[in-house]
Design a protein around this motif. Structure first.
Motif, PDB file in Angstrom:
ATOM      1  N   LEU A 277       0.785  -1.089  -0.094  1.00  0.00           N
ATOM      2  CA  LEU A 277       0.048  -0.084   0.120  1.00  0.00           C
ATOM      3  C   LEU A 277       0.870   1.179  -0.025  1.00  0.00           C
ATOM      4  O   LEU A 277       1.644   1.486   1.087  1.00  0.00           O
ATOM      5  N   SER A 278       0.822   2.044  -1.177  1.00  0.00           N
ATOM      6  CA  SER A 278       1.697   3.178  -1.164  1.00  0.00           C
ATOM      7  C   SER A 278       1.338   4.005  -0.192  1.00  0.00           C
ATOM      8  O   SER A 278       0.331   4.628   0.189  1.00  0.00           O
ATOM      9  N   GLU A 279       2.467   5.135  -0.178  1.00  0.00           N
ATOM     10  CA  GLU A 279       2.112   6.327   0.966  1.00  0.00           C
ATOM     11  C   GLU A 279       1.108   7.175   0.510  1.00  0.00           C
ATOM     12  O   GLU A 279       0.318   7.583   1.314  1.00  0.00           O
ATOM     13  N   ARG A 280       0.912   7.393  -0.848  1.00  0.00           N
ATOM     14  CA  ARG A 280      -0.063   8.194  -1.490  1.00  0.00           C
ATOM     15  C   ARG A 280      -1.467   7.774  -1.043  1.00  0.00           C
ATOM     16  O   ARG A 280      -2.431   8.550  -0.671  1.00  0.00           O
ATOM     17  N   THR A 281      -1.564   6.229  -1.241  1.00  0.00           N
ATOM     18  CA  THR A 281      -2.957   5.758  -0.927  1.00  0.00           C
ATOM     19  C   THR A 281      -3.437   5.791   0.244  1.00  0.00           C
ATOM     20  O   THR A 281      -4.322   6.246   0.824  1.00  0.00           O
ATOM     21  N   ARG A 282      -2.167   5.672   1.272  1.00  0.00           N
ATOM     22  CA  ARG A 282      -2.544   5.898   2.789  1.00  0.00           C
ATOM     23  C   ARG A 282      -3.190   7.123   3.080  1.00  0.00           C
ATOM     24  O   ARG A 282      -3.837   7.405   3.808  1.00  0.00           O
ATOM     25  N   THR A 283      -2.385   8.110   2.427  1.00  0.00           N
ATOM     26  CA  THR A 283      -2.732   9.431   2.645  1.00  0.00           C
ATOM     27  C   THR A 283      -4.288   9.672   2.327  1.00  0.00           C
ATOM     28  O   THR A 283      -5.017  10.370   2.930  1.00  0.00           O
ATOM     29  N   LEU A 284      -4.648   9.271   0.980  1.00  0.00           N
ATOM     30  CA  LEU A 284      -5.886   9.401   0.587  1.00  0.00           C
ATOM     31  C   LEU A 284      -7.083   8.744   1.431  1.00  0.00           C
ATOM     32  O   LEU A 284      -7.903   9.181   1.656  1.00  0.00           O
ATOM     33  N   ILE A 285      -6.622   7.678   1.908  1.00  0.00           N
ATOM     34  CA  ILE A 285      -7.406   6.989   2.756  1.00  0.00           C
ATOM     35  C   ILE A 285      -7.828   7.725   4.065  1.00  0.00           C
ATOM     36  O   ILE A 285      -8.693   7.675   4.516  1.00  0.00           O
ATOM     37  N   GLY A 286      -6.820   8.337   4.705  1.00  0.00           N
ATOM     38  CA  GLY A 286      -6.720   8.899   5.822  1.00  0.00           C
ATOM     39  C   GLY A 286      -7.600  10.361   5.819  1.00  0.00           C
ATOM     40  O   GLY A 286      -8.468  10.427   6.507  1.00  0.00           O
ATOM     41  N   VAL A 287      -7.408  10.972   4.374  1.00  0.00           N
ATOM     42  CA  VAL A 287      -8.242  12.110   4.066  1.00  0.00           C
ATOM     43  C   VAL A 287      -9.707  11.943   4.149  1.00  0.00           C
ATOM     44  O   VAL A 287     -10.432  12.707   4.396  1.00  0.00           O
ATOM     45  N   GLY A 288      -9.856  10.694   3.319  1.00  0.00           N
ATOM     46  CA  GLY A 288     -11.383  10.344   3.082  1.00  0.00           C
ATOM     47  C   GLY A 288     -11.945   9.888   4.416  1.00  0.00           C
ATOM     48  O   GLY A 288     -13.098  10.409   4.624  1.00  0.00           O
ATOM     49  N   THR A 289     -11.212   9.517   5.278  1.00  0.00           N
ATOM     50  CA  THR A 289     -11.992   9.007   6.569  1.00  0.00           C
ATOM     51  C   THR A 289     -12.206  10.435   7.340  1.00  0.00           C
ATOM     52  O   THR A 289     -13.064  10.209   8.154  1.00  0.00           O
ATOM     53  N   LEU A 290     -11.142  11.282   7.416  1.00  0.00           N
ATOM     54  CA  LEU A 290     -11.432  12.474   8.001  1.00  0.00           C
ATOM     55  C   LEU A 290     -12.702  13.184   7.644  1.00  0.00           C
ATOM     56  O   LEU A 290     -13.407  13.824   8.481  1.00  0.00           O
ATOM     57  N   LEU A 291     -12.788  13.369   6.335  1.00  0.00           N
ATOM     58  CA  LEU A 291     -13.806  14.417   5.824  1.00  0.00           C
ATOM     59  C   LEU A 291     -15.126  13.435   5.913  1.00  0.00           C
ATOM     60  O   LEU A 291     -16.342  14.208   6.533  1.00  0.00           O
ATOM     61  N   VAL A 292     -15.303  12.079   5.801  1.00  0.00           N
ATOM     62  CA  VAL A 292     -16.413  11.338   6.349  1.00  0.00           C
ATOM     63  C   VAL A 292     -16.742  11.443   7.671  1.00  0.00           C
ATOM     64  O   VAL A 292     -18.029  11.926   8.179  1.00  0.00           O
ATOM     65  N   ALA A 293     -15.774  11.574   8.399  1.00  0.00           N
ATOM     66  CA  ALA A 293     -15.993  11.616   9.853  1.00  0.00           C
ATOM     67  C   ALA A 293     -16.516  13.008  10.477  1.00  0.00           C
ATOM     68  O   ALA A 293     -17.452  13.196  11.168  1.00  0.00           O
ATOM     69  N   ILE A 294     -15.924  14.060   9.802  1.00  0.00           N
ATOM     70  CA  ILE A 294     -16.372  15.430  10.175  1.00  0.00           C
ATOM     71  C   ILE A 294     -17.753  15.755   9.524  1.00  0.00           C
ATOM     72  O   ILE A 294     -18.603  16.288  10.202  1.00  0.00           O
ATOM     73  N   GLY A 295     -17.941  15.189   8.421  1.00  0.00           N
ATOM     74  CA  GLY A 295     -19.295  15.561   7.633  1.00  0.00           C
ATOM     75  C   GLY A 295     -20.366  14.832   8.297  1.00  0.00           C
ATOM     76  O   GLY A 295     -21.438  15.074   8.374  1.00  0.00           O
TER      77      GLY A 295
END
Length: 350
Positions: A277-295
């Motif tokens: 799992l590339s670092e870019r994919t990990r970053t995208l997953i983290g960002v997606g989780t954060l925006l779903v959690a906030i929204g």
């Protein structure tokens, strides 16, 4: 237009006021272009959004053939360099020269036939052209501050916009359904909102982020599948000897026998290798989780506001008329309620 002269009796024969139709027409004024300072601020916001969001694929991309994202690429040898347009002093020149790669130095030495200090004295222009250039300088690890600012701004703006969109969508739909339905459904839905209001906001976001990180780690390491295979293997070996073990007993036996656990772990690693799992994919997953959690937890206030507006609007004559002529609920919401909810939605989203 002059007013008529009043007669000798003291009373005017015609009214002295200017008729409304004869009044001068006021020029139309656009509030958006009224203030030069406001226009400058709006232009700055548009430029900031365009730079941060437009460069996000580039800043999150990798450098060359490596898997290191561009915002994290750098060498400590190029640490704390000033912007290239500010000029380098003697100490900065030494650091910039030390930051050059061996391949670059070998190429310059081959072109000039000089080495070491002779190269720095005789051919400073060639070294200056090969120095690393940073628009806003570099940090202690040699990473470009401009690239990191663009990446951080783009991620922050993307999370804010996406979270606001999710929050507005959920809150509008939830509040509209509760307000228009009324009765028990409205009471139950609003009690759910009250319960969610009582939960700590930050704790929910942190728990969702931790849960997402645990799921990603499990997907990469496959530790659960390895552990299950090891326990099944112990149960099978024990069954061949005439013993009957439960999974919990097999787990206890693995904990007691370190050599057996090491052998089975090596075999399980061969059967269930780690996923990449590339670092870019990990970053995208983290960002997606954060925006779903906030929204996903910030729509509560929006739901209350929309519910109140719908309760007020559904008793208006135009809604009663639409209901009387047989308009379906979907048409009433889209054509009559939603246009009147645009104001609160825009204010809350902003």
């Amino acid at each position: 237009m002059t007013a008529p002269t009043p007669p000798a009796g003291g009373r005017p024969s015609q009214p002295l006021a200017v008729p409304a139709l004869a009044a001068p027409v006021r020029p139309r004024d656009n509030p958006l272009t009224r203030s030069p300072i406001g226009l400058a601020g709006l232009g700055f916001l548009v430029l900031m959004f365009a730079l941060c969001l437009g460069t996000l694929p580039w800043t999150l991309g990798t450098v060359g053939d490596s898997s290191v994202p561009r915002y994290d690429a750098g060498s400590p040898r190029a640490g704390r360099l000033p912007p290239f347009w500010a000029g380098y002093d003697e100490r900065d020149r030494v650091r910039a020269t030390a930051a050059l790669s061996e391949a670059t130095l070998a190429r310059i030495e081959h072109e000039t036939g000089l080495e070491g200090e002779e190269l720095a004295v005789a051919a400073p222009a060639l070294l200056r052209e090969a120095w690393p250039r940073f628009v806003l300088g570099s940090d202690a690890l040699g990473r470009s501050l401009a690239v990191r600012l663009l990446a951080g701004g783009g991620i922050s703006l993307a999370i804010g916009l996406a979270a606001a969109l999710i929050s507005v969508s959920i809150g509008t739909l939830y509040g509209a359904v509760a307000g228009y339905a009324g009765g028990r459904l409205d009471a139950v839905m609003m009690r759910v909102v009250d319960v969610l209001y009582g939960l700590p906001y930050i704790l929910l976001v942190v728990l969702l982020a931790v849960a997402s990180d645990a799921l990603v780690s499990e997907w990469v390491s496959r530790s659960r599948a390895k552990q299950t295979w090891m326990e099944q293997r112990v149960v099978e070996v024990a069954a061949g000897r005439g013993e009957t073990l439960t999974p919990s007993q097999a787990r206890s036996r693995l904990l007691q026998d370190a050599e057996l656990e090491a052998d089975l772990a090596a075999a399980a690693a061969a059967i269930y290798p780690r996923r990449d799992l590339s670092e870019r994919t990990r970053t995208l997953i983290g960002v997606g989780t954060l925006l779903v959690a906030i929204g996903g937890v910030s729509w509560l206030t929006m739901a209350r506001v929309i519910r109140g507006q719908v309760l007020s609007l559904k008793g208006q004559p135009f809604v009663e008329a639409a209901r009387a002529v047989g308009s379906p609920r979907r048409r009433i919401f889209v054509r009559h309620l939603l246009p009147n909810l645009v104001g609160p939605i825009v204010v809350y989203a902003t």
